[in-house]
Scaffold this active site. Structure first.
Site, PDB file in Angstrom:
ATOM      1  N   LYS A  94       0.934  -1.336  -0.097  1.00  0.00           N
ATOM      2  CA  LYS A  94       0.023  -0.069   0.055  1.00  0.00           C
ATOM      3  C   LYS A  94       1.019   1.063   0.037  1.00  0.00           C
ATOM      4  CE  LYS A  94      -0.452   0.103   4.981  1.00  0.00           C
ATOM      5  NZ  LYS A  94      -1.035  -0.741   6.158  1.00  0.00           N
ATOM      6  N   ARG A 113     -10.659  -0.535  14.748  1.00  0.00           N
ATOM      7  CA  ARG A 113     -10.640   0.453  13.490  1.00  0.00           C
ATOM      8  C   ARG A 113     -11.555  -0.344  12.449  1.00  0.00           C
ATOM      9  NH1 ARG A 113      -4.754   1.252  10.422  1.00  0.00           N
ATOM     10  NH2 ARG A 113      -5.396  -1.053   9.885  1.00  0.00           N
ATOM     11  N   HIS A 158      -6.110  -7.563  12.771  1.00  0.00           N
ATOM     12  CA  HIS A 158      -4.928  -6.497  12.655  1.00  0.00           C
ATOM     13  C   HIS A 158      -4.497  -6.334  14.164  1.00  0.00           C
ATOM     14  CE1 HIS A 158      -1.827  -4.105  11.065  1.00  0.00           C
ATOM     15  NE2 HIS A 158      -2.337  -3.249  11.219  1.00  0.00           N
ATOM     16  N   ARG A 216       1.830 -11.153   7.075  1.00  0.00           N
ATOM     17  CA  ARG A 216       1.286  -9.894   6.160  1.00  0.00           C
ATOM     18  C   ARG A 216       2.255  -8.628   6.643  1.00  0.00           C
ATOM     19  NH1 ARG A 216      -4.064  -9.629   8.567  1.00  0.00           N
ATOM     20  NH2 ARG A 216      -3.372  -7.694   9.618  1.00  0.00           N
ATOM     21  N   TYR A 219      15.483  30.992   7.404  1.00  0.00           N
ATOM     22  CA  TYR A 219      14.471  31.699   7.919  1.00  0.00           C
ATOM     23  C   TYR A 219      14.497  31.634   9.275  1.00  0.00           C
ATOM     24  CZ  TYR A 219      11.839  31.036   3.241  1.00  0.00           C
ATOM     25  OH  TYR A 219      11.498  30.891   2.130  1.00  0.00           O
ATOM     26  N   CYS A 233      13.733  24.530   4.704  1.00  0.00           N
ATOM     27  CA  CYS A 233      13.111  25.249   3.606  1.00  0.00           C
ATOM     28  C   CYS A 233      12.112  24.256   2.609  1.00  0.00           C
ATOM     29  CB  CYS A 233      13.902  26.161   2.688  1.00  0.00           C
ATOM     30  SG  CYS A 233      15.040  27.176   3.499  1.00  0.00           S
ATOM     31  N   ASP A 252      12.490  23.585  -0.520  1.00  0.00           N
ATOM     32  CA  ASP A 252      13.168  22.956  -1.508  1.00  0.00           C
ATOM     33  C   ASP A 252      14.635  22.664  -1.185  1.00  0.00           C
ATOM     34  OD1 ASP A 252      10.761  23.581  -3.477  1.00  0.00           O
ATOM     35  OD2 ASP A 252      11.449  25.362  -3.420  1.00  0.00           O
TER      36      ASP A 252
HETATM   37  C1  LIG Z   1      -0.363  -1.744   6.988  1.00  0.00           C
HETATM   38  C2  LIG Z   1      -0.837  -2.894   7.259  1.00  0.00           C
HETATM   39  C3  LIG Z   1      -0.086  -4.172   7.623  1.00  0.00           C
HETATM   40  C4  LIG Z   1       1.681  -3.933   7.432  1.00  0.00           C
HETATM   41  O1  LIG Z   1       1.902  -3.273   8.537  1.00  0.00           O
HETATM   42  P1  LIG Z   1       3.333  -3.253   9.045  1.00  0.00           P
HETATM   43  O2  LIG Z   1       3.492  -2.749  10.297  1.00  0.00           O
HETATM   44  O3  LIG Z   1       4.261  -2.393   8.079  1.00  0.00           O
HETATM   45  O4  LIG Z   1       3.925  -4.847   8.908  1.00  0.00           O
HETATM   46  C5  LIG Z   1      -0.550  -5.453   7.731  1.00  0.00           C
HETATM   47  N1  LIG Z   1      -1.997  -5.538   7.637  1.00  0.00           N
HETATM   48  C6  LIG Z   1      -2.818  -4.415   7.518  1.00  0.00           C
HETATM   49  C7  LIG Z   1      -4.226  -4.683   8.009  1.00  0.00           C
HETATM   50  C8  LIG Z   1      -2.246  -2.981   7.279  1.00  0.00           C
HETATM   51  O5  LIG Z   1      -3.127  -1.943   7.215  1.00  0.00           O
END
Ligand SMILES: *Cc1c(COP(=O)(O)O)cnc(C)c1O
Length: 389
Positions: free
Chosen positions: A39, A137, A171, A231, A272, A319, A321
């Protein structure tokens, strides 16, 4: 668009990525499938290039956040299974089916919508059920008093026409945090997840092909959670304390160059706001790396970039850039010299800690005007500038 610039660039070491993949594969064993999280443009590394490599190496699944990210991969020859972790509007169900994209389903209302749309277009939508075991979530709430309604809802969702429930996942909220409380919390999440699966499978009289929950923290610390598939995201890219422990390598090295150097007398205010004043004759270099490239302005005057003669303190406000670095005494560093912002010499973990954040945010922040240079077998294989050509 091919980059013609040699200003600031991100080297993406595909050899390091392959190394990390093989190491993680060894860790999880032959019977566990590997889903690579790509992602957010693969955490800033380029999702198409990263996915091509994972596909070639034999990874089993990819995950993205949105349908646009998934379709981008499909339009660029990524044929392996892709799971969308986030929300997809129901109007897009026919496209999900057309592109063979798997969708996470997080509640009853979505299961119903997706089923209705899939039936309407005469296809089957592959889904993974998302269970909320404590992340609070997305997902079917199943903790405490919600167990029965959660399980019943999941069973109903899995039985709807037009949906094929291939997987179920949850998760972890604190699997990467130290301490006994976090360990307990993670164990509770996992235990609840297993109880939900057991009950749902019993009622449905069938098993899920893919049960998965192990993110980076769990891959590193909770082998019992690997189930059918892991994952990880961050681990794959080689950042964070666990990556170091597991012998993984950082994939991105962000480099810039010294564009000008001037010598200032003592008492000169730099940039700045004049928050930094030279105390003696000072040799200041300007590097074309600013907050529009992904630098964090909160790091102003309190970090260092790495030169071939050691760390050069960053001076004054960062800054949009560019920013200034102190090259006093570093006479081998001249206009045109390379400077590493983070990577193999200057750890991204340290820079993230200084900024009060996590490495994820730093690589995701590298903006599209920073070209990505891909390295494979030690050679540059592609230069991609993400600006429109
Ligand atoms: C982003 C995400 C992951 C990966 O998380 P890491 O901490 O980078 O391993 C796994 N599962 C879900 C649902 C996520 O949103």
């Amino acid at each position: 668009m091919e980059s013609t610039l040699r200003r600031t660039w991100a080297e993406i070491d595909l050899d390091a990525l392959a190394h990390n993949y093989h190491k993680l594969r060894e860790r999880i064993g032959a019977d566990v499938k590997f889903l690579g999280v790509v992602k957010a443009d693969a955490y800033g590394h380029g999702s198409v290039q990263v996915s091509h490599l994972l596909q070639e190496l034999g990874a089993d699944y990819l995950a993205v956040s949105s349908i646009d990210e998934a379709v981008e991969l499909r339009l660029n020859d990524v044929t392996m299974p892709i799971l969308i972790l986030g929300h997809t509007p129901k109007e897009q169900v026919s496209r999900l089916i057309k592109y063979h994209i798997t969708q996470a389903v997080s509640c009853e209302a979505k299961a119903l919508e997706y089923s209705e749309e899939a039936v309407k277009c005469g296809g089957i939508l592959k889904i993974h059920i998302k269970v909320d075991t404590g992340m609070s979530r997305l997902g079917y709430l199943c903790d405490g008093d919600h167990f029965e309604t959660g399980v019943a809802g999941i069973c109903h969702g899995c039985s709807l026409p037009g949906l094929d429930a291939e997987g179920i996942f949850t998760h972890f909220a604190v699997s990467d945090e130290p301490g006994e409380d976090c360990k307990k919390y993670t164990e509770h999440q996992f235990d609840l997840f297993m109880r939900v699966i057991e009950e749902v499978e019993k009622r449905l009289g069938r098993k899920f092909a893919l049960r998965h929950c192990a993110n980076t923290g769990a891959v590193a610390r909770y082998p019992e959670t690997f189930l059918d598939m892991v994952r990880p995201g961050l681990l794959l890219y080689g950042y964070g304390e666990f990556a170091d422990e597991l012998g993984l390598l950082p994939v991105m090295t962000l480099k810039t160059t010294v564009s000008t150097i001037k010598i200032y007398p003592a008492g000169t205010a730099i940039s700045y706001g004049g928050i930094f004043k030279t105390e003696h004759t000072t040799r200041i270099g300007v590097v074309p790396y600013g907050y529009a490239d992904g630098f964090f302005r909160c790091l102003s005057n309190r970090c260092a970039l790495m030169t071939k003669e050691g760390p050069a303190p960053q001076r004054g406000k960062i800054c949009m850039d560019m920013c200034m670095i102190d090259l006093t005494g570093k006479m081998g560093v001249d206009v045109g010299s390379e400077v590493e912002v983070f990577g193999k010499q200057n750890s991204i973990n340290d820079l993230a800690a200084l900024a009060g954040t996590i490495p994820y945010e730093l690589t995701c922040a590298v903006s599209k005007r920073v070209p990505r240079i891909y390295i494979r077998n030690g050679k540059v294989v592609e230069k991609e500038l993400l600006l429109r050509g």
